[in-house]
Design an enzyme around this catalytic site. Structure first.
Site, mmCIF file in Angstrom:
data_model
loop_
_atom_site.group_PDB
_atom_site.id
_atom_site.type_symbol
_atom_site.label_atom_id
_atom_site.label_comp_id
_atom_site.label_asym_id
_atom_site.label_seq_id
_atom_site.Cartn_x
_atom_site.Cartn_y
_atom_site.Cartn_z
ATOM 1 C CB THR A 358 5.449 -3.989 -4.410
ATOM 2 O OG1 THR A 358 5.138 -4.742 -3.227
ATOM 3 C CG2 THR A 358 5.507 -4.948 -5.591
ATOM 4 C CB CYS A 374 0.525 6.011 -6.831
ATOM 5 S SG CYS A 374 0.431 4.906 -5.419
ATOM 6 C CG ASN A 586 -3.346 6.243 -4.787
ATOM 7 O OD1 ASN A 586 -4.059 6.723 -3.909
ATOM 8 N ND2 ASN A 586 -2.468 5.291 -4.531
ATOM 9 C CB CYS A 588 -4.423 2.266 -2.210
ATOM 10 S SG CYS A 588 -3.861 0.839 -3.160
ATOM 11 C CD GLU A 590 -1.807 5.234 -1.119
ATOM 12 O OE1 GLU A 590 -0.825 4.641 -1.607
ATOM 13 O OE2 GLU A 590 -2.981 4.884 -1.347
ATOM 14 N N PRO A 772 -1.544 0.956 1.911
ATOM 15 C CG PRO A 772 -3.288 0.166 0.585
ATOM 16 C CD PRO A 772 -2.106 1.083 0.558
ATOM 17 C CB ILE A 776 6.155 -4.012 2.009
ATOM 18 C CG1 ILE A 776 5.208 -2.907 2.456
ATOM 19 C CG2 ILE A 776 6.485 -3.895 0.540
ATOM 20 C CD1 ILE A 776 5.807 -1.511 2.331
#
Length: 971
Positions: A358, A374, A586, A588, A590, A772, A776
């Site tokens: 995004t 991130c 971060n 989320c 990952e 996640p 997108i």
């Protein structure tokens, strides 16, 4: 009896609803009602009250005892109806009388006033028959349709172009199976009136097509194409400075000219980098593919329309292919053959084979190209450092960056402050400041600020940290908007399994624990425990490890936080062990990159659409290799192009050059391959598909190193020693003395690639991370990330509104077996979007289309573990439990740790809400026909012994709502 919504209000005493209604009417002026005869009159909410009251009186009578209850129910339902109508009004301010009556009917059913609702439905049917009889009896010789006009922006009335409306709708339905223009046109014409605005005229067929999506998923594409027509009028009129519109057929000729004007408009309004205007625009424009505008579903296109396309004061002027080309040109701006590379990048994006993250889509090709997703920071243990971290959060979040903060260095509650000779209040008050800052900055006004705080399990404030998301207690020590995560060392998990003690410390007295992991951490930690026992440490607390673990799971159950992440797996498998320590993940979970006082870790993300690379015959490895190779080049370019808001981020990114290539559409790929998620075949596919992505991502980074040079901190990395992600499993296993369950099988030529990595080097310190992809994947029209479907028919709510979503694969399979009909739609709603309870659905389809809450959690963890062996960073892994308990949570998270997972993400659990049993027909965009899993605060539970206590046999954890429209953590 009389139940008509059109009845005049009788002269009577004011009802209890009147103050609310008058307030609603005053606050929402200008709404209109289209009568059945085509007349347009002002919207009067009081008539809804009259109709509802008459409906109740007709069924329940008018005795005094019922009067007060009826008035209260009517007042509440009237508010619901008015709110439902006005909230969904979008750009129009006009409702058809049937729309209002639909909402009244729904309000009665939702309120479980079934007898009243039945009477109301029967009355509507009888009135419809009476009108039909009246029309038949008149038998007019000729009935010419009334001449309608549309109102231009300057107020001028011109004849409504019914021919164009017909052409646009038929064009939108062209080449799509199972759709027809007639029902769309019929419903759209019903909502036309004399003097309709251009925006309302454009909206009418869109809303009409949306009502049909539940019966045929391809109407989602019809809706998107009709919205595209609205966008074309906006964009062409704005860039050319005159009223202009075009059909899709006409755009095949006009797109190139439009693109020239689009660039000039964007540059003139300081929204597009002037450097893009110095490309060979003729060559670029000739490469645009207008037909790709037609591949969107409505949810994806509306999301782009609302949040991504460039606009000037709300006037959108960016069409989809211009959008993708602008992003591609921005990413190619420093290439030697930048036109050639821009076209290559454009082809990849616009084909939906790969999608950038995004922030990249928002900002590429603009004056401030903050393209990274991130940022990870470590907070220092002094006021200057703490408030610098808060300021950095604000600057990083301003341009849509997601944040992960490592708060472990900040001294704990009761620790000595030398400068003032006082005692510290601990880390919690500062977390409150960080929480409020994230909300205030609001990511530049585009979406809610999002930050996750990490704390290691030995920190003396860990127990207060666990309570941060509770809705009870001192609100000054709560962070209701910030995500939180436990950063857990292996030693703690080993103490849990052994039933041992655990000691909490303040980091100012044990400063080296923050940077240690594996066996060195164990040695140092045990030495500090001995010091504490000898009285040489002032601030510490001894607890049972199992009790603390149980409390972690209890809070996860009750509040959805803190998430469970594993420090040692992240560090022991990090390629960059020589360059520093991974102190947190971060937003989320990952990203696993090093942070320090002078380096803020940055990661640049994008995701492969795995569904586009799978056929019923298997994985298309050649196509996947091409996609990954180009995607890695795009992500590497981000490092050099990126607009850095703080120097620590720039320093870190240029030194290590990490990127995070991920994937989405995994569930779609499984369904194409006919592999149920709860099967060994699905686990094996997770392994082999990730192996191919990993192989080509690493190979692409080697190729980039050969062309552009190694990343500066390459020497000393695991890469430089020939240790690839698959090899680092041995490091983790050795640190745990072999007590780890890991699969090491492979199928590709890793030995040859390993040799190239050592001799040529890597362009990027890290190459893969599975994010996640919540937004997108909507744009592309596939399932999110590695997520299983949680319903086959539902209404998705996000910042762009409510959208009916039907699993097109399921519909295709049911049609092939002659099972897709209105009864099946009704059954899907009744069974909350699950096929498992529908007897006539064959067993193989029930297995293939099992939803996330029907799949045992173990299968998701096992598939994730097989992916993790190939990934140099992590993956956002949500865990689903229909009926969570302490035992199930304990088993799931211990399994995740034993299988070597680095992190986990949200715990998602079903709430008491479920599918509306009423119809979606004619109401899409007006109700949530399928409720998502809504977080509901459970009763406070005591520390779990075996299972978390349940209130009356039922408790619902405050886990993340799957589609909470206010949650931007995974957007």
């Amino acid at each position: 009896m009389s139940l008509s919504i059109e009845a005049e209000r009788p002269a009577a005493a004011p009802s209890a609803a009147e103050p609310t209604l008058s307030k609603l009417a005053a606050s929402e002026p200008g709404y209109q009602i289209i009568r059945r005869n085509g007349a347009v009159t002002p919207f009067d909410p009081s008539k809804i009250t009259v109709a509802l009251t008459k409906a109740f009186l007709a069924v329940e009578g008018s005795n005094a005892a019922a009067s007060r209850r009826i008035h209260e129910a009517v007042a509440e339902m009237t508010e619901q109806v008015v709110a439902g109508l006005t909230r969904r009004a979008a750009t129009g301010r006009t409702f058809h009388i049937e729309d209002v009556q639909d909402q009244v009917e729904l309000a009665l059913m939702r309120g479980e006033h079934h007898k009243v609702a039945r009477a109301y439905v029967l009355y509507r049917e009888e009135r419809a028959r009476e009108r039909a009889r009246a029309v038949a009896e008149t038998k007019p010789v000729a009935s010419a349709a009334p001449l309608l006009h549309m109102k231009l922006a300057d107020g001028t009335l011109i004849p409504l172009d019914a021919g164009r409306l017909d052409k646009v709708v038929r064009e939108a339905c062209a080449d799509l199976d199972g759709v027809s223009a007639e029902p769309v046109l019929t419903e759209a014409r019903r909502n036309l009136y004399d003097g309709i605005s251009l925006d309302e005229l454009a909206l009418a067929p869109i809303l009409a097509a949306r009502t049909l999506i539940e019966s045929e998923p391809n109407y989602a594409k019809v809706s998107a194409r009709l919205l595209l027509d609205k966008l074309r009028r906006e964009a062409l009129s704005f860039v050319h400075g005159r009223a202009e519109q075009a059909t899709q057929e006409e755009m095949s000729v006009l797109y190139a000219d439009y693109f020239h004007a689009y660039l000039k408009t964007g540059i003139a309004n300081e929204l597009i980098d002037p450097e893009l205007g110095r490309f060979d625009i003729a060559r670029i424009a000739a490469a645009l593919k207008p037909e790709r505008d037609l591949q969107f579903d409505y949810l994806g296109f509306q999301t782009l329309y609302d949040r991504y396309f460039l606009h000037v004061r709300g006037n959108r002027f960016e069409l989809p292919q211009a959008f993708f080309m602008r992003v591609a040109m921005g990413l190619a701006i420093r290439e030697i053959d930048r036109e050639g590379r821009a076209i290559e990048f454009y082809d990849l994006l616009s084909s939906f084979d790969f999608m950038a993250s995004t922030p990249t889509l928002f900002n590429s090709g603009t004056l401030r190209p903050q393209l990274s997703s991130c940022f990870l920071t470590t907070v220092a243990d002094d006021l200057d450092g703490i408030f610098k971290a808060v300021k950095d959060n604000a600057l990083l979040a301003k341009y849509s960056g997601g944040l992960g903060n490592d708060w472990t260095p900040v001294r704990g509650l009761g620790a000595h402050i030398k400068g003032t000779n006082g005692e510290s209040q601990g880390v919690v008050p500062f977390l409150k400041v960080a929480n409020d800052t994230a909300i205030a900055v609001n990511q530049g006004g585009k979406r809610k600020g999002a930050v996750c705080a990490y704390l290691e399990t030995w920190h003396v404030d860990i127990e207060e940290f666990l309570d941060l998301r509770k809705n009870t207690g001192d609100d000054r020590r709560r962070t209701h908007d910030m995500n939180t995560a436990n950063w857990i060392p292996d030693l703690f998990m080993q103490r849990v399994e052994a039933g041992g003690d655990w000691t909490l410390f303040s980091p100012d007295e044990v400063p080296d624990l923050h940077d240690l992991y594996g066996k060195p951490f164990k040695t140092a930690y045990e030495a500090y425990e001995a010091k504490a026992a000898a009285g040489q440490i002032k601030v510490f607390k001894r607890v049972k490890a199992l009790d603390l673990w149980r409390r972690m799971l209890t809070m996860l159950f009750e509040t959805g936080h803190p998430w469970i992440t594993f420090k040692d797996a992240c560090n022991l498998r990090s390629p960059q062990q020589h360059a520093g320590v991974v102190h947190s993940s971060n937003l989320c979970t990952e990203i696993t990159l090093n942070t320090s006082a002078d380096e803020v870790a940055v990661c640049n993300l994008g995701s492969v659409n795995l569904a586009a690379h799978v056929t019923p015959d298997g994985l298309d490895q050649a196509r996947l290799a091409r996609t990954v190779t180009t995607a890695m080049r795009m992500l590497d370019n981000v490092v050099d192009i990126n607009f850095y808001t703080i120097p620590e981020a720039r320093r870190s990114n240029l030194r290590h050059r990490p990127v995070g290539l991920g994937l989405m559409g995994f569930q779609d790929a499984l369904q194409t391959l006919r592999l149920p998620a709860a099967s060994e075949g699905a686990v094996a596919f997770a392994d082999t598909s990730m192996e191919v992505i990993s192989f080509h991502a690493i190979q692409a980074s080697v190729d980039l190193a050969a062309e552009r040079g190694r990343y500066p901190s390459f020497e000393g990395s695991l890469w430089s020693k020939g240790i690839l992600p698959i090899d680092s499993l041995d490091i983790l296993s050795d640190a745990r003395d072999g007590d780890v369950e890991l699969d090491r099988s492979s199928t590709l030529d890793w030995e040859g690639l390993r040799e190239r990595v050592v001799t040529t080097g890597m362009r990027n310190s890290n190459t893969m991370a599975i994010a996640p992809t919540a937004t997108i994947s909507n744009i592309v029209g596939v399932s999110q990330s590695i997520e299983p479907s949680y319903s086959q028919l539902y209404v998705k709510a996000n910042m762009s509104g409510d959208f009916t979503v039907v699993n097109a694969g399921l519909v295709h399979d049911l049609k092939a077996r002659g099972l897709w009909d209105e009864v099946m739609v009704s059954d899907l709603k009744y069974y909350d979007g699950k096929v498992s309870g529908i007897d006539r659905v064959p067993a193989d389809l029930k297995a293939l289309y099992a939803t996330s809450f029907e799949i045992p959690t173990e299968w998701l963890i096992r598939a994730a573990a097989r992916r993790q062996k190939w990934i140099d960073q992590g993956q956002s892994l949500n865990l689903y439990m229909a009926q969570p308990s302490g035992r199930k949570l304990d088993e799931a998270y211990r399994l995740a740790w034993r299988l070597g997972l680095k992190t986990t993400y949200y715990l998602r659990a079903l709430s008491a809400t479920h599918v509306e049993k009423s119809t979606l027909k004619g109401t899409d965009g007006k109700l949530n026909a399928v409720s998502a899993t809504v977080p509901v605060a459970a009763k406070a539970a005591a520390p779990i012994i075996v299972d978390i206590p349940l209130e009356n046999g039922m408790a619902v954890p405050n886990a993340c709502s799957i589609d909470d429209p206010t949650c931007e953590a995974c957007q």
